[in-house]
Design a protein around this motif. Structure first.
Motif, mmCIF file in Angstrom:
data_model
loop_
_atom_site.group_PDB
_atom_site.id
_atom_site.type_symbol
_atom_site.label_atom_id
_atom_site.label_comp_id
_atom_site.label_asym_id
_atom_site.label_seq_id
_atom_site.Cartn_x
_atom_site.Cartn_y
_atom_site.Cartn_z
ATOM 1 N N UNK A 26 -10.000 4.617 5.491
ATOM 2 C CA UNK A 26 -10.878 5.406 6.361
ATOM 3 C C UNK A 26 -12.296 4.833 6.371
ATOM 4 N N UNK A 27 -12.788 4.408 5.216
ATOM 5 C CA UNK A 27 -14.124 3.793 5.145
ATOM 6 C C UNK A 27 -14.155 2.494 5.941
ATOM 7 N N UNK A 28 -13.111 1.690 5.799
ATOM 8 C CA UNK A 28 -13.044 0.439 6.564
ATOM 9 C C UNK A 28 -12.957 0.711 8.059
ATOM 10 N N UNK A 29 -12.216 1.744 8.430
ATOM 11 C CA UNK A 29 -12.093 2.081 9.848
ATOM 12 C C UNK A 29 -13.448 2.427 10.451
ATOM 13 N N UNK A 30 -14.244 3.224 9.755
ATOM 14 C CA UNK A 30 -15.563 3.590 10.271
ATOM 15 C C UNK A 30 -16.470 2.379 10.396
ATOM 16 N N UNK A 31 -16.403 1.475 9.422
ATOM 17 C CA UNK A 31 -17.261 0.288 9.481
ATOM 18 C C UNK A 31 -16.824 -0.673 10.576
ATOM 19 N N UNK A 32 -15.525 -0.913 10.685
ATOM 20 C CA UNK A 32 -15.041 -1.830 11.715
ATOM 21 C C UNK A 32 -15.251 -1.261 13.111
ATOM 22 N N UNK A 33 -15.189 0.060 13.227
ATOM 23 C CA UNK A 33 -15.416 0.696 14.529
ATOM 24 C C UNK A 33 -16.844 0.463 14.997
ATOM 25 N N UNK A 34 -17.796 0.498 14.068
ATOM 26 C CA UNK A 34 -19.190 0.218 14.415
ATOM 27 C C UNK A 34 -19.368 -1.248 14.800
ATOM 28 N N UNK A 35 -18.684 -2.144 14.099
ATOM 29 C CA UNK A 35 -18.834 -3.576 14.374
ATOM 30 C C UNK A 35 -18.226 -3.958 15.720
ATOM 31 N N UNK A 92 4.637 5.214 -1.582
ATOM 32 C CA UNK A 92 3.444 6.019 -1.366
ATOM 33 C C UNK A 92 3.554 6.866 -0.108
ATOM 34 N N UNK A 93 4.499 6.583 0.764
ATOM 35 C CA UNK A 93 4.541 7.232 2.064
ATOM 36 C C UNK A 93 5.557 8.367 2.136
ATOM 37 N N UNK A 94 6.637 8.314 1.343
ATOM 38 C CA UNK A 94 7.610 9.398 1.444
ATOM 39 C C UNK A 94 7.766 10.201 0.139
ATOM 40 N N UNK A 95 7.002 9.876 -0.881
ATOM 41 C CA UNK A 95 6.993 10.690 -2.087
ATOM 42 C C UNK A 95 5.783 11.620 -2.066
ATOM 43 N N UNK A 96 5.646 12.442 -3.072
ATOM 44 C CA UNK A 96 4.511 13.359 -3.163
ATOM 45 C C UNK A 96 3.208 12.566 -3.203
ATOM 46 N N UNK A 97 2.212 12.951 -2.413
ATOM 47 C CA UNK A 97 0.943 12.204 -2.403
ATOM 48 C C UNK A 97 0.351 12.066 -3.802
ATOM 49 N N UNK A 98 -0.027 10.858 -4.142
ATOM 50 C CA UNK A 98 -0.553 10.565 -5.462
ATOM 51 C C UNK A 98 -2.004 10.122 -5.346
ATOM 52 N N UNK A 99 -2.601 9.855 -6.490
ATOM 53 C CA UNK A 99 -3.969 9.352 -6.483
ATOM 54 C C UNK A 99 -4.047 7.976 -5.850
ATOM 55 N N UNK A 100 -3.013 7.180 -6.039
ATOM 56 C CA UNK A 100 -2.978 5.866 -5.403
ATOM 57 C C UNK A 100 -2.938 5.993 -3.881
ATOM 58 N N UNK A 101 -2.144 6.950 -3.397
ATOM 59 C CA UNK A 101 -2.072 7.204 -1.961
ATOM 60 C C UNK A 101 -3.422 7.691 -1.429
ATOM 61 N N UNK A 102 -4.065 8.589 -2.171
ATOM 62 C CA UNK A 102 -5.377 9.098 -1.769
ATOM 63 C C UNK A 102 -6.403 7.969 -1.745
ATOM 64 N N UNK A 103 -6.361 7.102 -2.756
ATOM 65 C CA UNK A 103 -7.286 5.962 -2.812
ATOM 66 C C UNK A 103 -7.070 5.026 -1.634
ATOM 67 N N UNK A 104 -5.804 4.766 -1.309
ATOM 68 C CA UNK A 104 -5.453 3.891 -0.190
ATOM 69 C C UNK A 104 -6.005 4.451 1.130
ATOM 70 N N UNK A 105 -5.791 5.746 1.360
ATOM 71 C CA UNK A 105 -6.254 6.383 2.599
ATOM 72 C C UNK A 105 -7.773 6.407 2.662
#
Length: 222
Positions: A50-59, A33-46
């Protein structure tokens, strides 16, 4: 035929004791997922990260813990992937063992405790007595808070492993009665198994999220 219902959770029973290699299966899946063309799985992972990062940052809400959300996001994905791996046939469920869950919970909790008692000693002592506690009850509250603090890694580990074991045992028990059923009953059993498998997938997500959020909350107390 299993001689023991819990033999599927014994890492030394099948596959020449190589069951713990299930922990490394994600290493074979993630790099592409990191060195091939960005896929939907890669987009879903990111997106999820990102959602978890925002929530954990608030906590955490602390400027001294910059970058700590990356640790918790990695912990979430590690637990989630291993929970899902255990749902595939013939793949060992590593998160159903206290050896793995306690190895994840205990070092993090111990790190938080050492950091808190070394850098914020007075805050940690004050945390043992909740605000508004009558002076007569203070010794008892100190004992209760100390015990509840000590058992935290154990409760984290037991909660995760017990939920994984319970769901897998239920699927195994229902699957074992399949050969003794007729065709209509077997169709009902298959539908129940599919519903239980969907429930187990939801439990895998919820338990990895709960484990990570509780770890973040424990870190925010120090």
């Amino acid at each position: 035929m299993m001689t023991n219902l819990f033999s599927s959770f014994d890492p030394s029973t099948i596959y020449l004791s190589l069951n713990w290699l299930s922990l490394m299966l994600m290493v074979l899946l993630a790099p592409s997922m990191f060195w091939l063309t960005p896929s939907r799985l890669n987009f879903f992972w990111i997106k999820i990260s990102f959602v978890l990062h925002k929530e954990f940052k608030v906590l955490t809400s602390s400027s001294k813990m910059k970058g700590s959300t990356l640790i918790f996001i990695s912990l979430f994905w590690l637990i989630l992937v291993n929970n899902f791996m255990g749902l595939f046939p013939y793949i060992f469920t590593s998160t159903s063992h206290m050896m793995i869950t306690l190895s994840l919970a205990l070092p993090l909790w111990l790190t938080f405790m050492i950091k808190g008692w070394v850098e914020n000693t007075f805050h940690m002592f004050a945390h043992l007595v909740p605000q508004g506690t009558p002076p007569v009850l203070m010794p008892f509250m100190v004992c209760i808070e100390t015990i509840s603090n000590i058992i935290r890694p154990g409760t984290l580990a037991i909660r995760l492993s017990a939920n994984m074991i319970a769901g897998h045992l239920l699927l195994t028990l229902l699957g074992n009665i399949g050969p003794s059923l007729n065709l209509p009953q077997l169709n009902i059993l298959i539908i129940l198994q599919i519903l239980l498998l969907m429930l187990e997938m939801a439990v895998s997500i919820i338990q990895s999220y709960v484990f990570t959020v509780l770890t973040v909350l424990y870190s925010s107390e120090v």
